[in-house]
Design an enzyme around this catalytic site. Structure first.
Site, PDB file in Angstrom:
ATOM      1  N   GLU A 195     -20.664  46.828  -1.771  1.00  0.00           N
ATOM      2  CA  GLU A 195     -21.772  46.574  -2.710  1.00  0.00           C
ATOM      3  C   GLU A 195     -21.210  45.635  -3.776  1.00  0.00           C
ATOM      4  OE1 GLU A 195     -24.769  47.558  -2.366  1.00  0.00           O
ATOM      5  OE2 GLU A 195     -24.625  49.115  -0.846  1.00  0.00           O
ATOM      6  N   CYS A 241     -25.109  45.257 -11.709  1.00  0.00           N
ATOM      7  CA  CYS A 241     -25.236  44.315 -10.589  1.00  0.00           C
ATOM      8  C   CYS A 241     -26.706  43.979 -10.355  1.00  0.00           C
ATOM      9  CB  CYS A 241     -24.642  44.917  -9.332  1.00  0.00           C
ATOM     10  SG  CYS A 241     -25.489  46.407  -8.830  1.00  0.00           S
ATOM     11  N   ASN A 289     -18.542  49.746 -14.338  1.00  0.00           N
ATOM     12  CA  ASN A 289     -19.818  49.971 -15.048  1.00  0.00           C
ATOM     13  C   ASN A 289     -20.506  51.278 -14.689  1.00  0.00           C
ATOM     14  OD1 ASN A 289     -20.504  49.129 -12.497  1.00  0.00           O
ATOM     15  ND2 ASN A 289     -22.191  47.849 -13.177  1.00  0.00           N
TER      16      ASN A 289
HETATM   17  P1  NAP Z   1     -13.890  44.430  -9.715  1.00  0.00           P
HETATM   18  O1  NAP Z   1     -13.058  43.746 -10.708  1.00  0.00           O
HETATM   19  O2  NAP Z   1     -14.139  43.821  -8.418  1.00  0.00           O
HETATM   20  O3  NAP Z   1     -13.233  45.904  -9.506  1.00  0.00           O
HETATM   21  C1  NAP Z   1     -13.899  46.852  -8.719  1.00  0.00           C
HETATM   22  C2  NAP Z   1     -12.883  47.872  -8.227  1.00  0.00           C
HETATM   23  O4  NAP Z   1     -11.989  47.240  -7.328  1.00  0.00           O
HETATM   24  C3  NAP Z   1     -12.014  48.443  -9.339  1.00  0.00           C
HETATM   25  O5  NAP Z   1     -11.732  49.808  -9.055  1.00  0.00           O
HETATM   26  C4  NAP Z   1     -10.743  47.617  -9.218  1.00  0.00           C
HETATM   27  O6  NAP Z   1      -9.583  48.282  -9.701  1.00  0.00           O
HETATM   28  C5  NAP Z   1     -10.650  47.493  -7.718  1.00  0.00           C
HETATM   29  N1  NAP Z   1      -9.814  46.396  -7.260  1.00  0.00           N
HETATM   30  C6  NAP Z   1      -9.496  45.255  -7.892  1.00  0.00           C
HETATM   31  N2  NAP Z   1      -8.720  44.479  -7.103  1.00  0.00           N
HETATM   32  C7  NAP Z   1      -8.537  45.162  -5.945  1.00  0.00           C
HETATM   33  C8  NAP Z   1      -7.831  44.923  -4.725  1.00  0.00           C
HETATM   34  N3  NAP Z   1      -7.137  43.807  -4.507  1.00  0.00           N
HETATM   35  N4  NAP Z   1      -7.886  45.870  -3.744  1.00  0.00           N
HETATM   36  C9  NAP Z   1      -8.576  47.013  -3.924  1.00  0.00           C
HETATM   37  N5  NAP Z   1      -9.264  47.307  -5.059  1.00  0.00           N
HETATM   38  C10 NAP Z   1      -9.234  46.381  -6.045  1.00  0.00           C
HETATM   39  O7  NAP Z   1     -15.348  44.738 -10.304  1.00  0.00           O
HETATM   40  P2  NAP Z   1     -15.709  45.397 -11.729  1.00  0.00           P
HETATM   41  O8  NAP Z   1     -15.316  44.439 -12.790  1.00  0.00           O
HETATM   42  O9  NAP Z   1     -15.160  46.768 -11.778  1.00  0.00           O
HETATM   43  O10 NAP Z   1     -17.305  45.477 -11.612  1.00  0.00           O
HETATM   44  C11 NAP Z   1     -18.098  44.338 -11.908  1.00  0.00           C
HETATM   45  C12 NAP Z   1     -18.498  43.651 -10.618  1.00  0.00           C
HETATM   46  O11 NAP Z   1     -18.908  44.610  -9.646  1.00  0.00           O
HETATM   47  C13 NAP Z   1     -19.690  42.722 -10.819  1.00  0.00           C
HETATM   48  O12 NAP Z   1     -19.552  41.580 -10.002  1.00  0.00           O
HETATM   49  C14 NAP Z   1     -20.880  43.533 -10.339  1.00  0.00           C
HETATM   50  O13 NAP Z   1     -21.932  42.728  -9.870  1.00  0.00           O
HETATM   51  C15 NAP Z   1     -20.250  44.306  -9.217  1.00  0.00           C
HETATM   52  N6  NAP Z   1     -20.991  45.544  -9.025  1.00  0.00           N
HETATM   53  C16 NAP Z   1     -21.810  45.649  -7.931  1.00  0.00           C
HETATM   54  C17 NAP Z   1     -22.549  46.803  -7.753  1.00  0.00           C
HETATM   55  C18 NAP Z   1     -23.456  46.983  -6.573  1.00  0.00           C
HETATM   56  O14 NAP Z   1     -23.893  48.127  -6.336  1.00  0.00           O
HETATM   57  N7  NAP Z   1     -23.758  45.942  -5.816  1.00  0.00           N
HETATM   58  C19 NAP Z   1     -22.485  47.849  -8.662  1.00  0.00           C
HETATM   59  C20 NAP Z   1     -21.639  47.684  -9.766  1.00  0.00           C
HETATM   60  C21 NAP Z   1     -20.883  46.530  -9.952  1.00  0.00           C
HETATM   61  P3  NAP Z   1      -9.053  47.864 -11.191  1.00  0.00           P
HETATM   62  O15 NAP Z   1     -10.081  48.328 -12.150  1.00  0.00           O
HETATM   63  O16 NAP Z   1      -7.747  48.617 -11.301  1.00  0.00           O
HETATM   64  O17 NAP Z   1      -8.883  46.382 -11.195  1.00  0.00           O
HETATM   65  O1  G3P Z   2     -24.314  47.787 -11.273  1.00  0.00           O
HETATM   66  C1  G3P Z   2     -24.561  49.079 -10.863  1.00  0.00           C
HETATM   67  C2  G3P Z   2     -25.712  49.067  -9.908  1.00  0.00           C
HETATM   68  O2  G3P Z   2     -25.552  50.070  -8.975  1.00  0.00           O
HETATM   69  C3  G3P Z   2     -26.993  49.135 -10.699  1.00  0.00           C
HETATM   70  O3  G3P Z   2     -27.455  50.435 -10.800  1.00  0.00           O
HETATM   71  O4  G3P Z   2     -29.236  52.017 -11.425  1.00  0.00           O
HETATM   72  O5  G3P Z   2     -28.426  50.350 -13.111  1.00  0.00           O
HETATM   73  O6  G3P Z   2     -29.804  49.583 -11.177  1.00  0.00           O
HETATM   74  P1  G3P Z   2     -28.805  50.610 -11.691  1.00  0.00           P
END
Ligand code: NAP
Ligand code: G3P
Length: 489
Positions: free
Chosen positions: A259, A293, A163
């Site tokens: 995160e 997130c 995202n």
């Molecule tokens: P995701 O499916 O967990 O993937 C995140 C990253 O991890 C991607 O680059 C993914 O690569 C990689 N990945 C997947 N499996 C892995 C493994 N076994 N080892 C190492 N890396 C691996 O998350 P997303 O769908 O991209 O993002 C959505 C989620 O992220 C939501 O739960 C959201 O809440 C969270 N998020 C949190 C924050 C924050 O700042 N707290 C910010 C943004 C998003 P691939 O794409 O190749 O699978």
């Molecule tokens: O999910 C991405 C997180 O970092 C949120 O960023 O700036 O949209 O609150 P923001």
């Protein structure tokens, strides 16, 4: 052979030792647009040997980079920021098609990244060491002094989510590099094209070879290998709680910054300005179709106030632009069908269990219309799951303490909002919420990017934010000077 970032067949290469190279695997991953299904390009599916070579290259070049004066590193950041701004429209268009982010938010992601680079460069230049005299401690003397500086950890593995593939890559890369580390960037597969343009900006700005190398390929295939690689000294991960937990269990004794997911609550009190609260909640819950997130993912409101709040939410939600991110719609197709199915499942289940549909629950492919559910109970999955989609549950409470209790029962602890005119109650709630950040009279959000940004419980580990990230990815180095008395015999 020197290659560009991508060729005329839109086959993207990886940055390795300052050059753009293709994988020996010959395997490519085709990236299709969630907007119109069109093919946007292909990325390399790298082999483990290539991961080894990418990491070895950072190790071989670390010393040169660590010795480079910080002001020279900072100048590379300023040039990178300028390049990003020059290419902002181009990269924004790729973001729009690759992750279906509305054009306005996509452009903002790129300019915000340039701002983050400049700010990180400035902070890096003000990183001072300290000299501590032994006399400050009982029994100590002036003849003993500790000279303390901050030194890099080595090679940082940066893994970013779909995202924010540009901004949440640079939120890791920039603090790591300014601290003297080298970086391996593993971008999200759906978002890799955008992230590789960021790497190109660094490379064109003169980042020395091997200081930033990219590794593309499905996380589910090469992720475990990378996170357990012996030559990685720090893991900086943003993504789902599920993957974050997996990495933390697998990687063992290595420092990391995680995160993760969130279930941010908007708590509305009976003295709140309801129109103001409604504006903020709608913006916080539905921008980029709730794929943030820090999106508002539940409302906790006294039952006596809920009808008046819902009356103000409904028209604002129904006024949201739905459709094509190229036309700046806020409600856009979700990243993939699996995500859309998950969100729809939560809505269907809540309705089966007696939730009231205020608006929405309409779907066209992966495009889900903004949905508001009232009378959601704690028996329903939507009260606890992170939808990562445009759906918002209203949970009615009897009083402030029940709101705090339900808020804290979530496995997540990223952010919460409190809407009230009473600063005493605002701080009472803030002091009792188990989250990283409490927003008083504002929607939940990460920015500005120099603020501390952290999740507790299932929302993460460690603190992001420029200064905090630099500290996390460096360590103190103490040199104790023991002086002899020149007049001694
Ligand atoms: P995701 O499916 O967990 O993937 C995140 C990253 O991890 C991607 O680059 C993914 O690569 C990689 N990945 C997947 N499996 C892995 C493994 N076994 N080892 C190492 N890396 C691996 O998350 P997303 O769908 O991209 O993002 C959505 C989620 O992220 C939501 O739960 C959201 O809440 C969270 N998020 C949190 C924050 C924050 O700042 N707290 C910010 C943004 C998003 P691939 O794409 O190749 O699978
Ligand atoms: O999910 C991405 C997180 O970092 C949120 O960023 O700036 O949209 O609150 P923001």
């Amino acid at each position: 052979m020197f290659r560009k970032l991508c060729n005329d067949r839109k086959v993207y290469h990886n940055l390795y030792d300052g050059e753009w190279v293709s994988s020996e695997s010959g395997e490519l991953i085709e990236i299709f647009s969630p907007v119109d299904g069109s093919s946007l390009g292909k990325i390399q599916s790298m082999t483990r040997d290539e991961v080894d070579r990418a990491i070895r290259s950072t190790k071989n070049n670390l010393e040169t980079w660590a010795q480079m004066p910080i002001f020279e590193r900072a100048n590379i950041f300023y040039r990178t920021a300028d390049i990003l701004e020059e290419q902002a429209e181009h990269i924004a268009k790729i973001l729009v098609m690759e992750i279906a982010k509305d054009h306005k938010s996509a452009l903002s992601e790129v300019t915000r990244t340039a701002d983050l680079l400049r700010y990180t460069a400035d902070v890096g230049k003000s990183m001072e060491g300290e000299a501590i005299s032994g006399e400050n401690f009982p029994g100590g003397t002036r003849s003993k002094m500790s000279y303390v500086t901050r030194v890099p950890l080595g090679t940082v593995l940066a893994i970013s989510p779909f995202n924010y593939p540009v901004n949440l890559s640079v939120s890791k890369i920039a603090p790591a590099l300014i601290g003297g580390n080298a970086v391996i960037l593993k971008p999200p597969t759906q978002g890799a094209l955008s992230a590789l343009h960021l790497a190109q900006a660094f490379n064109n700005a003169g980042l020395p070879k091997g200081i930033l190398n990219t590794v593309t390929g499905r996380g589910s295939e090469i992720g475990d290998y990378i996170v357990t690689h012996p030559d990685i000294q720090f893991i900086n991960f943003t993504g789902s709680t599920q993957v974050g937990r997996h990495i933390s269990q697998l990687a063992g004794m290595i420092p990391m910054l995680l995160e993760l997911g969130g279930k941010d609550a908007a708590i509305v009190l009976d003295d709140a300005d309801l129109d103001f609260a409604a504006e903020n909640i709608v913006a916080g819950a539905y921008s980029y179709s709730g794929q943030r997130c820090t999106a508002v993912k539940r409302i906790l409101v006294p039952d006596t106030l809920a009808d008046r709040l819902v009356e103000r939410l409904k028209p604002r939600i129904e006024a949201l632009e739905v459709g094509d991110p190229r036309e700046d719609s806020v409600i856009v197709p979700l990243i993939d069908q699996k995500s859309a199915d998950f969100v729809q499942g939560l809505v269907d289940s809540a309705l089966r269990q007696g939730a009231t549909l205020v608006t929405g629950n309409r779907r066209e492919g992966n495009l889900l219309y903004p949905t508001l559910l009232d009378h959601v109970t704690t028996e329903m999955d939507i009260a606890w799951e992170e939808p990562f989609g445009p759906v918002l549950p209203v949970i009615r409470v009897k009083d402030l303490d029940e709101a705090i209790d339900i808020a804290n029962r979530s496995e997540y602890g990223l952010q919460s909002s409190v809407f009230t005119r009473d600063i005493n109650r605002a701080f009472y709630i803030a002091n009792h919420l188990e989250v990283g950040t409490v927003q008083i009279n504002n929607k939940t959000e990460r920015g500005p990017d120099h603020f501390p940004f952290l999740g507790v419980k299932a929302s993460g580990m460690g603190t992001q934010g420029v200064k905090y990230s630099i500290e996390a990815m460096t360590r103190p180095k103490a040199v104790v000077i023991n002086l002899a008395d020149p007049k001694a015999e």
